[in-house]
Design an enzyme around this catalytic site. Structure first.
Site, PDB file in Angstrom:
ATOM      1  CB  CYS A 113      -0.871   0.124   1.185  1.00  0.00           C
ATOM      2  SG  CYS A 113      -1.679  -1.548   1.596  1.00  0.00           S
ATOM      3  CG  HIS A 258      -3.754   3.349   0.529  1.00  0.00           C
ATOM      4  ND1 HIS A 258      -3.389   3.000  -0.717  1.00  0.00           N
ATOM      5  CD2 HIS A 258      -4.014   2.310   1.247  1.00  0.00           C
ATOM      6  CE1 HIS A 258      -3.898   1.435  -0.827  1.00  0.00           C
ATOM      7  NE2 HIS A 258      -4.020   1.164   0.580  1.00  0.00           N
ATOM      8  CG  ASN A 288      -6.772  -1.241  -1.327  1.00  0.00           C
ATOM      9  OD1 ASN A 288      -5.841  -0.916  -1.911  1.00  0.00           O
ATOM     10  ND2 ASN A 288      -6.775  -1.394  -0.087  1.00  0.00           N
TER      11      ASN A 288
HETATM   12  O1  UT7 Z   1      -4.819  -1.171   1.770  1.00  0.00           O
HETATM   13  C1  UT7 Z   1      -4.560  -0.773   3.135  1.00  0.00           C
HETATM   14  C2  UT7 Z   1      -4.877  -1.867   3.953  1.00  0.00           C
HETATM   15  N1  UT7 Z   1      -6.203  -2.139   3.935  1.00  0.00           N
HETATM   16  C3  UT7 Z   1      -7.053  -1.548   4.672  1.00  0.00           C
HETATM   17  O2  UT7 Z   1      -6.894  -0.460   5.176  1.00  0.00           O
HETATM   18  C4  UT7 Z   1      -8.506  -2.152   4.937  1.00  0.00           C
HETATM   19  C5  UT7 Z   1      -9.012  -2.123   6.492  1.00  0.00           C
HETATM   20  N2  UT7 Z   1      -9.995  -2.572   7.025  1.00  0.00           N
HETATM   21  C6  UT7 Z   1     -11.140  -2.527   6.262  1.00  0.00           C
HETATM   22  O3  UT7 Z   1     -11.319  -1.679   5.444  1.00  0.00           O
HETATM   23  C7  UT7 Z   1     -12.495  -3.204   7.038  1.00  0.00           C
HETATM   24  O4  UT7 Z   1     -11.861  -3.546   8.157  1.00  0.00           O
HETATM   25  C8  UT7 Z   1     -13.197  -4.296   6.165  1.00  0.00           C
HETATM   26  C9  UT7 Z   1     -13.808  -3.331   5.050  1.00  0.00           C
HETATM   27  C10 UT7 Z   1     -12.152  -5.096   5.671  1.00  0.00           C
HETATM   28  C11 UT7 Z   1     -14.058  -5.043   7.104  1.00  0.00           C
HETATM   29  O5  UT7 Z   1     -14.906  -4.085   7.430  1.00  0.00           O
HETATM   30  P1  UT7 Z   1     -15.439  -4.081   9.045  1.00  0.00           P
HETATM   31  O6  UT7 Z   1     -16.340  -3.094   9.167  1.00  0.00           O
HETATM   32  O7  UT7 Z   1     -14.235  -3.707   9.675  1.00  0.00           O
HETATM   33  O8  UT7 Z   1     -16.257  -5.402   9.286  1.00  0.00           O
HETATM   34  P2  UT7 Z   1     -15.789  -6.383  10.168  1.00  0.00           P
HETATM   35  O9  UT7 Z   1     -14.598  -7.261   9.821  1.00  0.00           O
HETATM   36  O10 UT7 Z   1     -15.964  -5.807  11.731  1.00  0.00           O
HETATM   37  O11 UT7 Z   1     -17.014  -7.387  10.296  1.00  0.00           O
HETATM   38  C12 UT7 Z   1     -18.441  -7.161  10.603  1.00  0.00           C
HETATM   39  C13 UT7 Z   1     -19.258  -8.265  10.030  1.00  0.00           C
HETATM   40  C14 UT7 Z   1     -18.602  -9.657  10.316  1.00  0.00           C
HETATM   41  O12 UT7 Z   1     -19.857 -10.385  10.838  1.00  0.00           O
HETATM   42  P3  UT7 Z   1     -20.320 -10.689  12.188  1.00  0.00           P
HETATM   43  O13 UT7 Z   1     -18.927 -11.482  12.806  1.00  0.00           O
HETATM   44  O14 UT7 Z   1     -20.452  -9.424  13.032  1.00  0.00           O
HETATM   45  O15 UT7 Z   1     -21.378 -11.813  12.022  1.00  0.00           O
HETATM   46  C15 UT7 Z   1     -18.153 -10.064   9.112  1.00  0.00           C
HETATM   47  O16 UT7 Z   1     -17.948 -11.547   8.965  1.00  0.00           O
HETATM   48  O17 UT7 Z   1     -19.442  -8.362   8.549  1.00  0.00           O
HETATM   49  C16 UT7 Z   1     -19.014  -9.627   8.081  1.00  0.00           C
HETATM   50  N3  UT7 Z   1     -18.434  -9.184   6.799  1.00  0.00           N
HETATM   51  C17 UT7 Z   1     -19.127  -9.289   5.790  1.00  0.00           C
HETATM   52  N4  UT7 Z   1     -20.465  -9.436   5.479  1.00  0.00           N
HETATM   53  C18 UT7 Z   1     -20.692  -9.255   4.159  1.00  0.00           C
HETATM   54  C19 UT7 Z   1     -16.885  -9.267   6.595  1.00  0.00           C
HETATM   55  N5  UT7 Z   1     -17.047  -9.257   5.024  1.00  0.00           N
HETATM   56  C20 UT7 Z   1     -18.208  -9.008   4.418  1.00  0.00           C
HETATM   57  C21 UT7 Z   1     -18.648  -9.004   3.233  1.00  0.00           C
HETATM   58  N6  UT7 Z   1     -20.003  -9.122   2.829  1.00  0.00           N
HETATM   59  N7  UT7 Z   1     -17.647  -8.930   2.239  1.00  0.00           N
END
Ligand code: UT7
Length: 331
Positions: A113, A258, A288
């Site tokens: 990144c 980024h 991304n």
């Molecule tokens: O390039 C530089 C590095 N990358 C980043 O900077 C990315 C940083 N992280 C993020 O952008 C976010 O953490 C994500 C987009 C990856 C995830 O979003 P979040 O709001 O942090 O979601 P979470 O991981 O806390 O998950 C919330 C819920 C979970 O379900 P439960 O455990 O609450 O039942 C996940 O299993 O959302 C679920 N989930 C999804 N649901 C539908 C995770 N991914 C998905 C998905 N579709 N694609």
């Protein structure tokens, strides 16, 4: 010492568009979830037969045309990619040969990144010392081929994408213009929070059936932790850069963060207290693309006339490593 200026930019993405609805066909996700949590509507993924060097060739040719330079005017290449087409040599050499740059030196930066900002800092140092004059800087990734497109991989597959951006820099005599400063950091304590475990030369053999079956060649990320650090580190490095250069937030014409997640960009903007017109985001259309997000966004801004002589441009990145940093440029 001469300062470097950006002489021309270019970009390229694969022709295949993958929408959120397309992803929902192979995993348990939805357009609503992806849009609300990431700001992404669509991304570009390579089709069979497309490769990263081809993308960087298109981006480089556009940057050459924009700068009015010929391949023979380029003295070095600094190429950021964490997803090279082959284990080695890096993509920079393939690009050098295929465009016909002659036997100029070609460097590879494997930073994911933060790759473009790091690569730009290497190129800028070469220009300042006078070692090389015109340098082609690339940020290019193909992330789609290491995404798990089942529900198991939905935490990453909906985010990452493919693309390339290029910028040619060279020295200027003009007072006050050019790359003003960098602020770069890394913290290897977090190396396994966003990484690809294998294939790797530490394994015997470097690639194995077990590795493939366990999915260890997929990109793995602790999304919440990356998110938490990103929204602190990016504003922090921009603040450091501003205080070291004696500039203020009000003087920023454009901040290109980024493009990791729209919520991260919005949090960075809020923490820095910037207006909407001071921050550029395009993650909605590209996802991304790791090292390519900043040069793709930069090329869009340049071609849309968003930057004028004298404007203050700030680039900031955070990601795998963790590595992060920022750069200030007087346009
Ligand atoms: O390039 C530089 C590095 N990358 C980043 O900077 C990315 C940083 N992280 C993020 O952008 C976010 O953490 C994500 C987009 C990856 C995830 O979003 P979040 O709001 O942090 O979601 P979470 O991981 O806390 O998950 C919330 C819920 C979970 O379900 P439960 O455990 O609450 O039942 C996940 O299993 O959302 C679920 N989930 C999804 N649901 C539908 C995770 N991914 C998905 C998905 N579709 N694609």
């Amino acid at each position: 010492m001469p300062r470097s200026v950006i002489l021309g930019t270019g970009r390229a993405v694969p022709s295949r568009v993958v929408t959120n609805a397309d992803l929902a066909e192979s995993m348990d996700t939805s357009d609503e979830w992806i849009l609300e949590r990431t700001g992404i509507r669509q991304r570009h993924w390579v089709a069979e037969g497309e490769n990263g060097v081809d993308l960087s060739k298109t981006a480089s040719r556009a940057a050459l045309e924009a700068s009015g330079l010929q391949p023979s005017d380029i003295d070095a290449i600094v190429y950021a990619s964490s997803t090279p087409d082959h284990f080695f040599p890096g993509n920079s050499l393939f690009l050098q040969h295929e465009i016909g740059f002659g036997t100029i030196p070609a460097f590879n930066v494997v930073n994911a990144c933060s790759g473009f900002v790091y690569a730009l800092s290497v190129a800028d140092a070469f220009v300042q010392t006078g070692r090389y004059r015109n340098i082609l800087v690339i940020g290019q990734e193909i992330q789609s081929t290491r995404m798990d497109v089942t529900t198991r991989g939905r935490g990453t597959a909906v985010l990452f994408a493919d693309g390339a951006g290029a910028a040619i820099i060279g020295p200027t005599e003009e007072e006050g213009r050019g790359v003003l400063a960098f602020d770069l950091h890394g913290d290897g304590a977090h190396a396994e929070k966003l990484w690809v475990d294998g294939p790797g030369a530490k394994y015997h053999p470097p690639v194995s059936i077990e590795q493939l079956e366990e999915g260890r060649y997929f990109l793995q990320m602790d999304g919440r932790d990356v998110f938490r650090h990103a929204i602190v580190r990016m504003p922090e490095t921009v603040e450091t850069l501003l205080s070291e250069t004696g500039l203020t937030k009000e003087q920023i014409t454009l901040l290109i963060p980024h493009q990791a997640n729209l919520r991260i960009s919005e949090a960075v903007q809020k923490r820095l207290g910037l207006r909407d017109d001071q921050v550029y985001n395009n993650i909605e259309r590209y996802g991304n693309t790791t090292a390519a997000t900043i040069p793709i966004a930069l090329d869009e801004c340049v071609r849309a006339g968003r930057l004028r002589r004298g404007d203050l441009l700030i680039l900031t990145a955070f990601g795998s490593g963790f590595q992060w940093g920022s750069c200030a440029i007087r346009w």
